[in-house]
Design a protein around this motif. Structure first.
Motif, PDB file in Angstrom:
ATOM      1  N   TYR A 193       0.808  -1.209   0.000  1.00  6.57           N
ATOM      2  CA  TYR A 193       0.000   0.000   0.000  1.00  6.57           C
ATOM      3  C   TYR A 193       0.849   1.270   0.000  1.00  6.57           C
ATOM      4  N   CYS A 194       0.593   2.123  -0.976  1.00  6.80           N
ATOM      5  CA  CYS A 194       1.354   3.362  -1.089  1.00  6.80           C
ATOM      6  C   CYS A 194       0.399   4.518  -1.277  1.00  6.80           C
ATOM      7  N   LYS A 195       0.776   5.646  -0.718  1.00  8.07           N
ATOM      8  CA  LYS A 195      -0.001   6.853  -0.963  1.00  8.07           C
ATOM      9  C   LYS A 195       0.977   8.014  -0.880  1.00  8.07           C
ATOM     10  N   ARG A 196       1.405   8.510  -2.010  1.00  6.08           N
ATOM     11  CA  ARG A 196       2.484   9.503  -2.088  1.00  6.08           C
ATOM     12  C   ARG A 196       3.687   9.043  -1.269  1.00  6.08           C
ATOM     13  N   GLY A 197       4.014   7.786  -1.346  1.00  9.06           N
ATOM     14  CA  GLY A 197       5.102   7.202  -0.564  1.00  9.06           C
ATOM     15  C   GLY A 197       4.640   5.848  -0.059  1.00  9.06           C
ATOM     16  N   SER A 212       5.992   7.272   3.474  1.00 12.84           N
ATOM     17  CA  SER A 212       4.999   8.226   3.932  1.00 12.84           C
ATOM     18  C   SER A 212       4.565   7.788   5.324  1.00 12.84           C
ATOM     19  N   HIS A 213       4.923   8.604   6.321  1.00 14.03           N
ATOM     20  CA  HIS A 213       4.594   8.268   7.706  1.00 14.03           C
ATOM     21  C   HIS A 213       3.604   9.292   8.235  1.00 14.03           C
ATOM     22  N   ARG A 214       2.446   8.820   8.641  1.00 11.26           N
ATOM     23  CA  ARG A 214       1.374   9.723   9.093  1.00 11.26           C
ATOM     24  C   ARG A 214       1.149  10.824   8.055  1.00 11.26           C
ATOM     25  N   GLY A 215       1.249  10.423   6.784  1.00 13.50           N
ATOM     26  CA  GLY A 215       0.959  11.367   5.717  1.00 13.50           C
ATOM     27  C   GLY A 215       2.105  12.305   5.364  1.00 13.50           C
ATOM     28  N   ILE A 216       3.246  12.150   6.010  1.00  9.09           N
ATOM     29  CA  ILE A 216       4.367  13.054   5.721  1.00  9.09           C
ATOM     30  C   ILE A 216       5.533  12.271   5.121  1.00  9.09           C
ATOM     31  N   ALA A 217       6.084  12.807   4.018  1.00 10.83           N
ATOM     32  CA  ALA A 217       7.315  12.256   3.460  1.00 10.83           C
ATOM     33  C   ALA A 217       8.409  13.255   3.766  1.00 10.83           C
ATOM     34  N   TYR A 218       9.425  12.823   4.506  1.00 15.00           N
ATOM     35  CA  TYR A 218      10.481  13.754   4.898  1.00 15.00           C
ATOM     36  C   TYR A 218      11.584  13.796   3.853  1.00 15.00           C
ATOM     37  N   GLY A 219      12.117  14.997   3.609  1.00 20.58           N
ATOM     38  CA  GLY A 219      13.179  15.133   2.619  1.00 20.58           C
ATOM     39  C   GLY A 219      14.509  15.534   3.247  1.00 20.58           C
ATOM     40  N   LEU A 220      14.539  15.653   4.568  1.00 23.30           N
ATOM     41  CA  LEU A 220      15.786  15.995   5.242  1.00 23.30           C
ATOM     42  C   LEU A 220      16.322  14.739   5.914  1.00 23.30           C
TER      43      LEU A 220
END
Lengths: 814, 103
Positions: free
Chosen positions: A256-260, A282-290
């Motif tokens: 299962y993927c949703k923007r990540g 995607s964790h709790r709807g957030i994809a981190y880029g740092l």
């Protein structure tokens, strides 16, 4: 039985970090195979900007050499891209058909630059900015061409633009937003940044959208056309308009993927055998880029892969630093403010300084600093700790006052320092040495920098400066742990707070019980955790826990201070700083008898006998005991001294009997151990000759009673004590001071002075417990007295029986 | 060949603690006892700034120097990374609760 197989897809910072964390806690659990699409071992992607800018070489940014993989028995496949995950057969298949079976799978495929969907986006000369290959291509282009356009004025875009400019190109940044770094900065800071970058020769086109990239005669990109019709020459176009998580591989496998790739708080995907970390997630709807959040995720994933099953990832608060040499910029949290948020702003455009703090419900929730980022780490700590800032609000914007901080020539701004400037005055470490250490060893935390470079490892006064250097060297990768979650030491993942609470809640009364219950990673701790645990045990369970001398630093074990040559110093107690001719005579006799080379007055109104051999200690103690003197505890995390002025006893200005008050306090606190040393002072009037303003507890006599001050410190960083309350009688001075110190003893963390304790919990909290709550105060005071009811002079008790053994050297028998 | 000398009883060294042996021709020697009752002997001088290792905190098979906190491995006298240095170690044997040192 053969070991289970762990396969990692992705040989980048997140995947390899997870393996490193795993090897740390359970080294032999898996047979590990790592696949990387790039032909390199794991390198530090964050440092691509310095490579582009010509400040570092490719070799310098490699994090794990090939030897590392070999030494840890890891099978590494570089240049092999996984194209299929077969979850039924539990295997992964590479582009060349190579397959590997797994029992556990870790996906760390990272992200790719977003290529704008405009005509010409696939022309030669159009690059994303993601890996070494892109960087090499940009360096090559800078050698051969002159016009570069960077699309995107975010962190990556600006760092790329700066690097290309330094390599001699004419660079224009095309940005869709109204100001630069709009995801990190508010408008004002964004404009200031733009101005200083323009002064370096960069050009900007804001609120512009790209329409097409135009091919030149050679077939390479030659120009870029914007939607308003403007056309710019461009031999190189760098797309830095954001990243897209790489999750197509996982999605194709039915995960299962949703923007990540969607993971839960244990970094597990919807397939329980498959974990994922890093930018692809995607964790709790957030994809981190740092990178900082990735490291936190790596730790959690490793914990679960090791079958420990106790760690949770709950999201990260991130901070940003732009890695453009000479530009000071810091932002963290909800820097834009918004509904029911308040702002404190300091704006000095001429001086090039702008600071904004965003506050909600008396807590700092975001900050933007431009020009002066000295206090960035401090604000970030307040933010992560969710500390109530109500009591420091009026001076918050001015930062953690660095006045009085010593050992680095008053410097508070790392960016302006020369490479040769001495940062750590204790160990003689320069800024250049610190930066070199960070880059060569791939250091990410203050603790690592301390270990490798020794900077800030002694008195720690330069820790803030070292943090700034770390932050500006590694940028977004830098994130200080919140004080609540920072582990005690390498023996455990648990922070002081949890260790303290668990000892109390689980009624643990020995170090063995603590190490077993909290699953210490070492059999008997280390020199950092053992003294802390010992203190927590005896302060929490004074009647049950037995003090363990082998868990105490030598000074507390030998009841004297060790000196650089291995001899000791002896300080007899002089209650309230008073002595008698008979005592002085006994001290003089002892000094002669044991040939004491140096006799010195201390800052705390005592006499110090220095240069005594360890085997002589019991004898000199016996002589001093015989004259009625006891240990001065000048060596312990304990009550040290109560300094007094002559007070109303003699002084024509005195309002209160300072000496008498001091003696009473010192007798009450005799033999009291605490998280760190404790010093008091009593002055008989506001002229304050006893210097009560820089003591842990300062008492100042006034005509109508006493003013009590707490949390002062005259050491590394001068801290003025804060006013606690005013009381009338001597008994109240004892009760309030005692209650405050007991609160510190019960809730302070080991090696935390009262000023640090106060900074952490806030003066309001202390007032609530000690001043406002009468029964609470009485109970605290009673517990203090109870734990000191068996106080005895350690010089007396260490002279006889088994206790004396340590002072007697063994001899080789003939 | 080493020259084994009886030093003391095992019980005279505290667990996770140490004793100093004086009067050897190699100078002061620190005897350490681990939690598992293993005994090690090192020259009582830290390779960093000559701190008396015998006064340090013993943990696992290491001792932390009391002066500046360097960690030294008890078995071979090597400093633990990232510090670099070494300190001479001596053979020890424990027989029937008695400690012997090769000096």
């Amino acid at each position: 039985m053969s070991k289970p197989r762990l396969v990692v897809i992705g040989n980048g910072m997140a995947g390899v970090r997870t393996i490193e964390e795993l090897l740390k806690i359970r080294p032999d659990h898996y047979r590990i195979t790592i696949f990387g699409a790039e032909p390199h071992p794991n390198y530090n992607r964050i440092l691509l900007s310095p490579v582009l800018a010509g400040e570092m070489s490719t070799q310098e940014i490699v994090l794990n050499e090939l030897d590392w993989y070999r030494d840890n028995g890891i099978e590494l496949h570089t240049g092999r891209q996984i194209v299929t995950i077969d979850r039924v057969a539990r295997k992964v298949i590479a582009d060349d058909g190579f397959a590997a079976e797994y029992d556990r799978l870790l996906i760390a495929t990272g992200s790719t630059p977003f290529m704008l969907p405009v005509p010409g986006n696939d022309l030669p000369g159009v690059v994303g900015y993601r890996d070494l290959k892109d960087t090499d291509e940009m360096i090559d282009a800078a050698r051969r061409y002159s016009h570069a356009v960077v699309i995107g004025g975010g962190l990556l875009g600006l760092e790329a633009a700066n690097g290309l400019k330094l390599r001699g190109m004419d660079v224009t940044v095309v940005h869709l937003g109204a100001w630069l770094l709009e995801r990190q900065l508010d408008e004002r800071a964004g404009r200031m940044l733009q101005k200083s970058l323009e002064e370096r020769g960069l050009k900007f086109l804001l609120e512009k959208q790209t329409e097409a990239l135009i091919k030149g005669e050679s077939g390479r990109v030659a120009a870029i056309r914007l939607q308003d019709g403007v056309q710019l020459a461009a031999d190189l176009v760098v797309m830095a308009a954001g990243i897209r998580p790489n999750y197509a591989l996982a999605e194709a496998a039915g995960i299962y993927c949703k923007r990540g790739i969607v993971v839960n708080d244990t970094m597990q995907t919807y397939d329980p055998k498959v974990y994922a970390v890093g930018e692809c997630v995607s964790h709790r709807g957030i994809a981190y880029g740092l990178v900082a959040p990735l490291f936190e995720q790596a730790k959690v994933a490793a914990n679960h892969l090791a079958d420990y099953g106790i760690a949770r990832y709950t999201g990260s608060v991130t901070s940003t630093k732009l890695k453009v040499t000479g530009i000071d910029l810091f932002s963290a949290g909800e820097y834009m403010g918004g509904q029911d948020a308040e702002e404190i702003v300091l704006n000095d455009p001429a001086g090039g300084v702008y600071k904004k703090l965003v506050i909600r419900d008396d807590k700092l929730i975001g900050s933007v600093l431009y020009g002066d980022t000295a206090d960035g780490p401090w604000y970030f700590q307040l933010l992560k700790d969710r500390r109530d800032i109500h009591d420091i609000r009026d001076s918050l914007i001015f930062g953690q006052s660095l006045v009085g901080d010593v050992g680095h020539a008053g410097n508070s701004r790392a960016a302006g320092l020369a490479e040769s400037a001495e940062v750590c005055g204790c160990n003689g470490v320069s800024k250049g040495t610190i930066i070199k250490g960070i880059k060569e060893n791939g250091l990410f935390t203050l603790d690592e920098v301390k270990r490798h470079t020794k900077a800030a490892s002694s008195c720690g006064s330069c820790a803030g400066l070292v943090e700034q250097i770390l932050a500006s060297t590694i940028g977004g990768a830098y994130t200080p742990a919140s004080s609540d979650t920072k582990p005690v030491c390498a023996c455990t993942e648990l922070p002081h707070k949890l260790v303290r609470e668990t000892i109390r809640d689980q009624h643990l009364t020995s170090k063995e019980a603590v190490f077993a219950f909290m699953e210490w990673k070492t059999p008997d701790g280390c020199e950092k955790c053992r003294p802390a645990v010992n203190y927590y045990l005896i302060s929490t369970w004074p009647d049950e826990a037995r003090d363990d001398p082998q868990s105490r630093f030598i000074n507390e074990r030998a009841h004297a201070n060790i000196q650089k040559d291995g001899t000791f110093s002896v300080v007899p107690r002089m209650w309230g700083g008073l002595t008698t001719p008979a005592e002085l005579r006994a001290i003089a006799d002892a000094a002669e008898k044991y040939q004491v080379p140096t006799v010195k007055l201390t800052g705390g109104q005592r006499i110090d006998l220095l240069g005594i051999r360890k085997e002589d200690l019991p004898r000199i103690w016996a002589d001093l005991n015989a004259a009625g003197m006891v240990s001065g505890h000048a060596y312990g995390k304990s009550i040290r001294t109560v300094k007094t002025c002559v007070g109303a006893e003699h002084c024509r200005f005195g309002t209160q009997m300072a000496m008498d008050m001091g003696i009473k306090l010192e007798r009450m606190l005799f033999d009291m151990y605490a998280p760190h040393k404790v010093k008091l002072a009593v002055s008989g009037c506001p002229r304050n000759c006893a210097e009560a303003g820089i003591k842990d507890v300062g008492v100042i006599g006034v005509d109508s009673g006493y003013e009590l001050y707490v949390g002062g410190n005259g050491g590394i960083k001068t801290e003025v004590a804060q006013f606690l309350c005013k009381v009338k009688h001597d008994e109240e001075v004892m009760a309030y001071s005692g209650a405050f110190l007991q609160l510190y003893r019960e809730e302070g963390w080991y090696l935390e002075r009262t000023c640090h304790f106060l900074a952490r919990v806030g003066l309001d909290y202390v007032k609530r417990r000690v001043v406002a709550d009468d029964p609470g105060r009485q109970a605290l005071h009673a517990r203090l007295l109870d734990s000191l009811k068996n106080a005895r002079d350690p010089w007396q008790t260490s002279r006889t029986g088994d206790a004396v053994r340590q002072f007697v050297p063994l001899r080789v028998e003939a | 060949m080493s020259n084994w000398k009886r030093i003391c009883q095992l019980d005279e060294i505290p667990r996770l603690g140490s004793r100093v042996v004086q009067g050897t021709k190699s100078g002061d020697i620190a005897l350490f006892r681990t939690a598992a009752d293993q005994v090690f002997a090192l020259h009582d001088k830290c390779p960093h700034k000559s701190g008396p290792l015998s006064q340090g905190i013993v943990h696992g098979e290491r001792v932390s120097c009391p002066l500046h906190g360097w960690n030294i491995r008890l078995d071979d006298g090597q400093a633990v990374a990232p510090d670099v240095g070494s300190c001479r170690s001596f053979a020890v044997s424990v027989r029937d609760g008695e400690v012997f040192l090769a000096v």
